[in-house]
Design an enzyme around this catalytic site. Structure first.
Site, PDB file in Angstrom:
ATOM      1  N   ASP A  50      11.766  47.977  64.751  1.00  0.00           N
ATOM      2  CA  ASP A  50      11.728  47.361  66.222  1.00  0.00           C
ATOM      3  C   ASP A  50      12.551  46.374  66.409  1.00  0.00           C
ATOM      4  O   ASP A  50      12.480  44.971  66.661  1.00  0.00           O
ATOM      5  CB  ASP A  50      10.193  46.582  66.110  1.00  0.00           C
ATOM      6  CG  ASP A  50       9.721  45.948  67.408  1.00  0.00           C
ATOM      7  OD1 ASP A  50      10.688  46.083  68.560  1.00  0.00           O
ATOM      8  OD2 ASP A  50       8.897  45.012  67.619  1.00  0.00           O
ATOM      9  N   ARG A  80      18.938  46.755  74.520  1.00  0.00           N
ATOM     10  CA  ARG A  80      19.278  45.870  75.892  1.00  0.00           C
ATOM     11  C   ARG A  80      20.138  46.280  76.849  1.00  0.00           C
ATOM     12  O   ARG A  80      20.594  45.498  77.607  1.00  0.00           O
ATOM     13  CB  ARG A  80      19.835  44.591  75.299  1.00  0.00           C
ATOM     14  CG  ARG A  80      19.028  43.979  73.875  1.00  0.00           C
ATOM     15  CD  ARG A  80      17.443  43.540  74.306  1.00  0.00           C
ATOM     16  NE  ARG A  80      16.707  42.706  73.434  1.00  0.00           N
ATOM     17  CZ  ARG A  80      15.294  42.999  73.495  1.00  0.00           C
ATOM     18  NH1 ARG A  80      14.699  43.490  74.196  1.00  0.00           N
ATOM     19  NH2 ARG A  80      14.875  42.023  72.437  1.00  0.00           N
TER      20      ARG A  80
HETATM   21 ZN   LIG Z   1       6.531  46.546  71.046  1.00  0.00          ZN
END
Ligand SMILES: [Zn+2]
Length: 448
Positions: free
Chosen positions: A332, A68
């Site tokens: 992920d 992020r």
């Molecule tokens: Zn993705």
């Protein structure tokens, strides 16, 4: 710390086909020796750590993480994201370019590498975008990204829809010896789907995201990998058809690969209907011991992209992992703030955190369930991702960086919201009784 001797652990190094109870010596940030010689070579002032009963392996690598930065530091930062990685046993993470601004230029790559060196406690490798601003319209400056140090290109979070643009991306990537990673999603088929299209989306009245929306792009990627000779890697596979396509293509020698995430091979779309429906149906097949945390229906911590699919898809992903069709495991890890997730299912962002639970869930579903061996599992977290991305990581070779993970495969623990190291708390696995846990994470010879 000058030297550290780990004694009596089960040392597993798949790249060297090593699986033995032995010693490991770390010195000056490098692996100095493995095996019977390690204790003899250890300097007298070396620190000693008895790790009997624990597994000692190359530092785990997660090649699919959202940290992020830049621009979304309310969700996660390089400091908190790498802290979550270390907690989960990961010594290297590969961050995705769907930040704000996107990682589509050399300057942003340099910024992240610099901040990661200052604030990160594990190694951070950076991916660059395939297309400018991940818009899928024109290619990003792939050569410049490579010179700035990216290890792959991907538009993750997005998917290049224009097949010719994707072909050109593969051709350029090959010139620069970069693999292309792809989030497989056909926009025309998926439209605004929010969960797997099937029985439960009908029952719950939610718009469906069909398996074909992934499989079409997996097929496209296989054809383009074959056409261009570029290594193409399909990210977070969720559908049975994707595994079948990949299996057939690999038999023909196409340079294609795939990864899977624990949520896709643990949960199913029934979980979106609440814990009662999940444990009463698909959940029964996975855990024999009582393990029944509760959650309501429409819980947005069960919303991810691609979505949780049917029990048949989950089984196909597990089979693909078992027979080697899918050679890489990853999380992920996709942190989001509480206020973003605490909205109606339709409006919540896709994604869950995963760095702290992926080792345990993978051990449970693959090793404890006797689908694959422990060395095979470790390979999917170490040497396999390192080979795909040409990282000098993932082994315990003498002279390699001393990135080492020590974990207890049998430790039982409960994942608690208050204990997470991530800045965000959007995990569906709070309250779950897990089996297998990282004990010590060593990066460049330092315990982090
Ligand atoms: Zn993705």
């Amino acid at each position: 710390m000058a030297a550290l001797l780990l004694t009596g652990g089960r040392v597993v190094d798949p790249a060297n086909r090593l699986d033995a109870q032995t010693d490991l010596l770390i010195s000056e940030g490098k692996i100095a020796a493995v095996g019977a010689d390690a204790a003899k070579l250890a300097p007298r002032d070396a620190e000693r750590m008895a790790v009997n009963g624990l597994v000692v392996c190359p530092g785990l690598i997660d090649l699919h993480v959202h940290l992020r930065e830049p621009g979304q530091t309310s969700k996660e930062t390089l400091a908190t994201g790498t802290a979550a990685a270390a907690r989960g046993g990961f010594t290297s993470v590969v961050c995705m370019p769907n930040t704000s601004p996107a990682i589509d230029n050399a300057g942003t790559v340099a910024l992240i590498r610099e901040r990661a060196a200052q604030q990160g406690i594990v190694n951070v490798f950076v991916t660059g975008a395939i297309s400018n601003n991940l818009a899928g319209e024109e290619l990003a400056p792939i050569g410049g990204l490579k010179r700035a140090g990216v290890v792959a290109i991907t538009d993750d979070g997005h998917c290049v829809q224009n097949n010719d643009l994707m072909r050109r991306a593969c051709e350029y990537a090959k010139m620069f010896d970069l693999p292309v990673m792809d989030h497989c999603q056909d926009y025309a088929l998926v439209t605004d789907g929010v969960m797997h299209e099937g029985y439960w989306s009908t029952v719950l009245g939610l718009r469906g995201w069909p398996s074909a929306g992934e499989e079409v792009i997996v097929a496209r990627n296989i054809l383009l990998a074959e056409l261009t000779g570029t290594k193409v890697h399909c990210q977070h596979l969720s559908a049975a058809g994707s595994v079948a396509l990949l299996r057939e293509a690999k038999k023909r020698g196409v340079p294609i690969s795939g990864e899977a995430c624990p949520h896709h091979f643990t949960l199913t779309d029934a979980a979106v209907a609440g814990s009662e429906k999940f444990w009463g149906n698909d959940g029964k097949q996975i855990f024999r011991t009582p393990n029944f945390p509760e959650w309501p229906k429409y819980d947005t911590n069960f919303k991810m992209n691609p979505p949780l699919r049917s029990a048949r898809d989950r089984e196909a992903i597990l089979e693909g992992l078992a027979d080697g069709t899918i050679e890489i495991l990853c999380s992920d890890h996709a942190p989001h703030c509480d206020y973003e997730k605490e909205v109606e299912f339709d409006y919540a962002p896709f994604g869950i955190t995963g760095l702290e639970t992926e080792l345990a869930l993978s051990l449970m579903q693959l090793v404890h369930a006797k689908r694959i061996s422990l060395p095979d599992l470790i390979a999917k977290f170490t040497v396999n991702p390192a080979r795909l991305l040409n990282l000098k990581k993932g082994t315990l070779n003498a002279g390699a960086d001393a990135d080492v993970t020590i974990f207890d495969p049998d430790a039982e623990w409960i994942f608690e919201k208050a204990a997470t190291a991530s800045k965000s708390a959007n995990s569906p696995f709070y309250g779950w009784k897990l089996k297998g846990r990282a004990v010590t994470t060593i990066v460049g010879g330092k315990i982090v």
